[in-house]
Design a protein around this motif. Structure first.
Motif, PDB file in Angstrom:
ATOM      1  N   GLY A 242       6.041 -12.531  10.210  1.00  0.00           N
ATOM      2  CA  GLY A 242       6.961 -12.646   9.093  1.00  0.00           C
ATOM      3  C   GLY A 242       6.365 -12.120   7.798  1.00  0.00           C
ATOM      4  O   GLY A 242       5.164 -11.880   7.695  1.00  0.00           O
ATOM      5  N   PRO A 243       7.220 -11.945   6.789  1.00  0.00           N
ATOM      6  CA  PRO A 243       6.764 -11.359   5.521  1.00  0.00           C
ATOM      7  C   PRO A 243       5.941 -12.329   4.689  1.00  0.00           C
ATOM      8  O   PRO A 243       6.150 -13.542   4.724  1.00  0.00           O
ATOM      9  N   ALA A 244       5.008 -11.784   3.943  1.00  0.00           N
ATOM     10  CA  ALA A 244       4.227 -12.578   2.997  1.00  0.00           C
ATOM     11  C   ALA A 244       3.601 -11.633   1.980  1.00  0.00           C
ATOM     12  O   ALA A 244       3.300 -10.476   2.288  1.00  0.00           O
TER      13      ALA A 244
ATOM     14  N   THR B  49       9.085  -0.497  -3.209  1.00  0.00           N
ATOM     15  CA  THR B  49       8.235  -0.335  -2.030  1.00  0.00           C
ATOM     16  C   THR B  49       7.870  -1.692  -1.445  1.00  0.00           C
ATOM     17  O   THR B  49       7.926  -1.904  -0.231  1.00  0.00           O
ATOM     18  N   GLY B  50       7.502  -2.629  -2.325  1.00  0.00           N
ATOM     19  CA  GLY B  50       7.161  -3.963  -1.865  1.00  0.00           C
ATOM     20  C   GLY B  50       8.314  -4.645  -1.166  1.00  0.00           C
ATOM     21  O   GLY B  50       8.136  -5.276  -0.111  1.00  0.00           O
ATOM     22  N   LYS B  51       9.504  -4.524  -1.730  1.00  0.00           N
ATOM     23  CA  LYS B  51      10.683  -5.151  -1.112  1.00  0.00           C
ATOM     24  C   LYS B  51      10.968  -4.547   0.265  1.00  0.00           C
ATOM     25  O   LYS B  51      11.343  -5.273   1.195  1.00  0.00           O
ATOM     26  N   ARG B  52      10.787  -3.252   0.381  1.00  0.00           N
ATOM     27  CA  ARG B  52      11.037  -2.607   1.669  1.00  0.00           C
ATOM     28  C   ARG B  52      10.053  -3.104   2.718  1.00  0.00           C
ATOM     29  O   ARG B  52      10.430  -3.422   3.851  1.00  0.00           O
ATOM     30  N   VAL B  53       8.782  -3.176   2.351  1.00  0.00           N
ATOM     31  CA  VAL B  53       7.748  -3.646   3.278  1.00  0.00           C
ATOM     32  C   VAL B  53       8.037  -5.079   3.719  1.00  0.00           C
ATOM     33  O   VAL B  53       7.967  -5.419   4.900  1.00  0.00           O
TER      34      VAL B  53
ATOM     35  N   SER C 219      10.920  -6.670   3.627  1.00  0.00           N
ATOM     36  CA  SER C 219      12.174  -6.757   4.394  1.00  0.00           C
ATOM     37  C   SER C 219      11.963  -6.411   5.855  1.00  0.00           C
ATOM     38  O   SER C 219      12.755  -6.793   6.717  1.00  0.00           O
ATOM     39  N   GLU C 220      10.884  -5.682   6.129  1.00  0.00           N
ATOM     40  CA  GLU C 220      10.547  -5.323   7.505  1.00  0.00           C
ATOM     41  C   GLU C 220       9.652  -6.376   8.161  1.00  0.00           C
ATOM     42  O   GLU C 220       9.147  -6.184   9.265  1.00  0.00           O
TER      43      GLU C 220
ATOM     44  N   ALA D 118       8.637 -12.238  -4.931  1.00  0.00           N
ATOM     45  CA  ALA D 118       8.748 -13.522  -4.237  1.00  0.00           C
ATOM     46  C   ALA D 118      10.166 -14.072  -4.326  1.00  0.00           C
ATOM     47  O   ALA D 118      10.721 -14.567  -3.329  1.00  0.00           O
ATOM     48  N   LEU D 119      10.772 -13.986  -5.502  1.00  0.00           N
ATOM     49  CA  LEU D 119      12.100 -14.555  -5.700  1.00  0.00           C
ATOM     50  C   LEU D 119      13.182 -13.722  -5.024  1.00  0.00           C
ATOM     51  O   LEU D 119      14.148 -14.259  -4.476  1.00  0.00           O
ATOM     52  N   GLN D 120      13.041 -12.411  -5.065  1.00  0.00           N
ATOM     53  CA  GLN D 120      14.068 -11.542  -4.487  1.00  0.00           C
ATOM     54  C   GLN D 120      14.020 -11.489  -2.969  1.00  0.00           C
ATOM     55  O   GLN D 120      15.041 -11.252  -2.325  1.00  0.00           O
ATOM     56  N   THR D 121      12.849 -11.702  -2.392  1.00  0.00           N
ATOM     57  CA  THR D 121      12.727 -11.604  -0.925  1.00  0.00           C
ATOM     58  C   THR D 121      12.572 -12.950  -0.240  1.00  0.00           C
ATOM     59  O   THR D 121      12.720 -13.039   0.980  1.00  0.00           O
ATOM     60  N   GLY D 122      12.241 -13.993  -1.015  1.00  0.00           N
ATOM     61  CA  GLY D 122      12.002 -15.302  -0.412  1.00  0.00           C
ATOM     62  C   GLY D 122      10.687 -15.396   0.329  1.00  0.00           C
ATOM     63  O   GLY D 122      10.448 -16.353   1.080  1.00  0.00           O
TER      64      GLY D 122
END
Length: 225
Positions: free
Chosen positions: A32-34, A102-106, A108-109, A138-142
């Motif tokens: 999972g994402p972190a 870029t961070g959000k894309r990473v 989200s994957e 952190a806030l936009q991706t959870g």
């Protein structure tokens, strides 16, 4: 594929030479994402931190690191690929936006994204005020934020020294921080500052650094005047 090959080869060499001493690696989620939010003492932070994490950690890096020519250009490009960096054009007014996208894309994957909240290396070994990009991610991706303290890389590679001297690298990971309680407040600059300050406080506690409530880049600019 190339990432794992390079990590196995160049990474093995770094393990033998610098013998990383790691604490708290269990705080990095197995899937999972972190967001891995680290202090920043030396260029080699981007080599050693991904080296000790079993999963791939993606950082952003200046585009010119990937476009050099000759042996030096090849070597830098190889190292950037080895540590999972991806090129981002950080010139112009859209630099911060490109980095966050870029961070959000990473994330989200479902991957790990490494970030230096200070925005640049510490000029004197102290911990400087964090920029709010880490909070927005952190806030936009959870995604949870895992604080990471590089403890002595600045001593092994002082500013201006290209190759770090041989010594044992020390890295500490702290418990993850969950900011989902603020998900409905994305875009609130006061919340973003509070979240960022909480991350920086965790980094201060982990690293033992003295804290400076000023941006590192601004401090560096004052020194040039």
């Amino acid at each position: 594929m190339i990432y794992w090959v390079l990590k196995a080869t160049l990474g093995s060499l770094l393990w033998v030479v610098y013998r990383p001493q790691v604490e708290g690696l269990e705080h990095v989620p197995e899937d999972g994402p972190a967001i891995l939010a680290s202090n920043h003492l030396a260029v080699t932070d981007s080599f050693f931190m991904p080296l000790v994490v079993k999963r791939r950690v993606t950082f952003i890096a200046k585009e010119e690191y990937f476009t050099g020519t000759g042996f030096k250009g090849w070597f830098v490009r190889t190292f950037m690929n080895a540590v999972g960096a991806i090129p981002v054009d950080r010139a112009g007014g859209d630099a911060a936006s490109a980095s966050l996208d870029t961070g959000k894309r990473v994330l989200s994957e479902g991957r790990l994204f490494g970030i230096y909240p200070e925005g640049t290396r510490s000029p004197d070994g102290r911990l400087y005020r964090g920029k709010t990009g880490v909070a927005r991610l952190a806030l936009q991706t959870g995604s949870p934020v895992v604080p990471v303290a590089m403890l002595n890389t600045g001593e092994l590679q002082p500013i201006g020294k290209r190759i770090p001297r041989v010594g044992r690298v020390k890295i500490k990971f702290g418990p993850s921080l969950d900011f989902n309680r603020y998900r409905d407040l994305v875009g609130d600059r006061f919340i973003e500052r509070a979240v960022t300050d909480e991350v920086m406080d965790a980094l201060r506690a982990l690293s033992g650094q003295d804290y400076v409530d000023e941006y590192a880049a601004k401090f560096k600019d004052k020194g040039k005047q």
